[in-house]
Design a protein around this motif. Structure first.
Motif, PDB file in Angstrom:
ATOM      1  N   ASN A 208      95.328  70.741  37.034  1.00 18.26           N
ATOM      2  CA  ASN A 208      95.597  70.726  35.632  1.00 18.26           C
ATOM      3  C   ASN A 208      94.784  69.923  35.194  1.00 18.26           C
ATOM      4  OD1 ASN A 208      98.215  71.701  36.075  1.00 18.26           O
ATOM      5  ND2 ASN A 208      99.374  69.725  36.686  1.00 18.26           N
ATOM      6  N   VAL A 209      94.859  70.479  33.788  1.00 17.08           N
ATOM      7  CA  VAL A 209      93.876  69.728  32.787  1.00 17.08           C
ATOM      8  C   VAL A 209      94.406  68.450  32.308  1.00 17.08           C
ATOM      9  CG1 VAL A 209      92.789  71.838  31.666  1.00 17.08           C
ATOM     10  CG2 VAL A 209      95.090  70.949  30.959  1.00 17.08           C
TER      11      VAL A 209
ATOM     12  N   VAL B 221      97.095  70.424  24.962  1.00 13.51           N
ATOM     13  CA  VAL B 221      97.863  70.356  26.395  1.00 13.51           C
ATOM     14  C   VAL B 221      99.296  70.132  26.416  1.00 13.51           C
ATOM     15  CG1 VAL B 221      98.080  69.352  28.759  1.00 13.51           C
ATOM     16  CG2 VAL B 221      95.691  69.755  27.556  1.00 13.51           C
ATOM     17  N   LEU B 222     100.139  70.860  26.656  1.00 14.75           N
ATOM     18  CA  LEU B 222     101.778  70.823  26.490  1.00 14.75           C
ATOM     19  C   LEU B 222     102.347  71.039  27.747  1.00 14.75           C
ATOM     20  CD1 LEU B 222     102.300  72.457  23.071  1.00 14.75           C
ATOM     21  CD2 LEU B 222     102.250  70.253  23.210  1.00 14.75           C
ATOM     22  N   ARG B 223     102.942  70.053  28.273  1.00 16.41           N
ATOM     23  CA  ARG B 223     103.733  70.355  29.509  1.00 16.41           C
ATOM     24  C   ARG B 223     102.784  70.674  30.369  1.00 16.41           C
ATOM     25  NH1 ARG B 223     107.503  72.926  25.538  1.00 16.41           N
ATOM     26  NH2 ARG B 223     109.014  71.878  25.401  1.00 16.41           N
ATOM     27  N   ALA B 224     101.842  70.054  30.804  1.00 10.02           N
ATOM     28  CA  ALA B 224     100.842  70.239  31.987  1.00 10.02           C
ATOM     29  C   ALA B 224     100.109  71.428  31.688  1.00 10.02           C
ATOM     30  CB  ALA B 224     101.542  70.090  33.132  1.00 10.02           C
TER      31      ALA B 224
END
Length: 346
Positions: free
Chosen positions: A84-85, A142-145
């Motif tokens: 994950n970013v 970044v939205l919701r991982a």
């Protein structure tokens, strides 16, 4: 107002603009559950081993990526966590492009950007600059991982953040079988057809009013649901109707000019009917009132005409009777024989 789903800032060069992210759309899909018709109990989804046909417990299930036939690489939650970013809470603008140059099939989900505390001035500056230049900002967020490519656009007084598909998620247009245009000529279209089609487009053009379009299928389905609730027939299923399938027809040669001419004629007749209906609708009360008064007026005029034209003859002399006064509703008194005799003698 929609709820806040994200707080952060727009990174515009060295400028940070505090903003909040709100959904700009809603899912109107009906949420339906699977039920057992025998006892109305919910039916769950069961994980089945495709080889044995038996249920599999949750602790025995892992995720795998198939890199060859029947060959997998196993992944667990730690793999996903490390991949994950980092969520930086920043809409990081990387470049600006002409807003009209972005193909529509790249857009995915829209969001509203709203200035947060102490963000109004920077928000207004970025909004006005993008409005004047006609540019769209390409950004990473970044939205919701998950990292998204996004386009920031100006709409009215707001900035809209629209998540986008990456280039490798969009299938190339070159794979389509499209009509080829000859040099200097439109693809597969004749000049007369283009002229009539252009006229039809002009006749059908109107201002953008999205509120006049609705999901009629969902409305009809909700009406059936409400009807069942009101009637108390919530557990009754609709019996299938006897519908005969229309026979398949072979391919027909389409006369495009005739179809366009027919469409233009239909549009013209519809516009003419609307023009004629509108004045008639405004004058309808007066016309109805006149229609109600017409019989009485007609009777009055007919009676007056009869009274005026009626005559009594004595020899060759003709004596016209005076019409009775309209204000008087009492019957005229009869003349006595002696009075009539004296007049005749005179």
């Amino acid at each position: 107002m929609s709820r806040i789903i994200w707080k952060g800032a727009i990174a515009f060069g060295l400028v940070n603009i505090p903003v909040v992210l709100r959904p700009a759309s809603r899912n109107q899909t009906l949420d339906l559950d699977l039920l057992d018709v025998r006892d109305m109990a919910p039916v769950g989804y069961q994980r089945i081993n495709k080889s044995t046909g038996k249920p599999v417990d949750k602790e025995h299930i892992v995720k795998g990526y198939q890199y060859a036939k029947d060959e997998y690489v196993l992944l667990n939650e730690e793999d996903f966590r490390q991949a994950n970013v980092e969520a930086t809470q920043t809409v990081d603008i990387v470049s600006f492009v002409d807003a009209e140059s972005i193909p529509p099939y790249y857009f995915d989900t829209p969001y509203y950007l709203e200035p947060d505390k102490r963000g109004e001035r920077g928000y207004a500056l970025l909004h006005e600059t993008m409005r004047r230049t006609g540019k769209a900002a390409l950004a990473l967020v970044v939205l919701r991982a998950r990292q998204h490519l996004a386009a920031m656009l100006v709409h009215d007084d707001a900035l809209v953040l629209n998540t986008m598909r990456f280039a490798d998620e969009v299938l190339p247009i070159s794979e389509l079988h499209l009509p080829k245009a000859a040099p200097g000529k439109p693809a597969g279209a004749h000049a007369r057809e283009v002229e009539m089609a252009t006229k039809l487009v002009e006749d059908m053009s109107e201002d953008w009013q999205p509120e006049q379009y609705r999901d009629t299928y969902r409305d009809d389905l909700m009406a059936r649901i409400d009807e069942r609730i009101e009637s108390g027939k919530t557990h009754q299923l609709t019996q299938p109707a006897d519908v005969e399938e229309a026979p398949r027809q072979g391919a027909k040669v389409i006369d495009m000019v005739a179809l366009l001419r027919q469409s233009l004629g239909k549009r013209g007749k519809q516009a003419k009917d609307e023009e004629e209906t509108e004045p008639a609708r405004r004058k309808a009360p007066a016309r109805h009132a006149a229609a109600r008064k017409q019989p009485a007026a007609k009777r009055a005029s007919t009676t007056a005409a009869k009274r005026t034209n009626s005559t009594t003859r004595t020899g060759t002399a003709t004596v016209k009777r005076a019409p009775a006064k309209r204000e008087s509703h009492a019957p005229a008194a009869r003349k006595s024989p002696s009075t009539t005799g004296r007049k005749r003698a005179a």
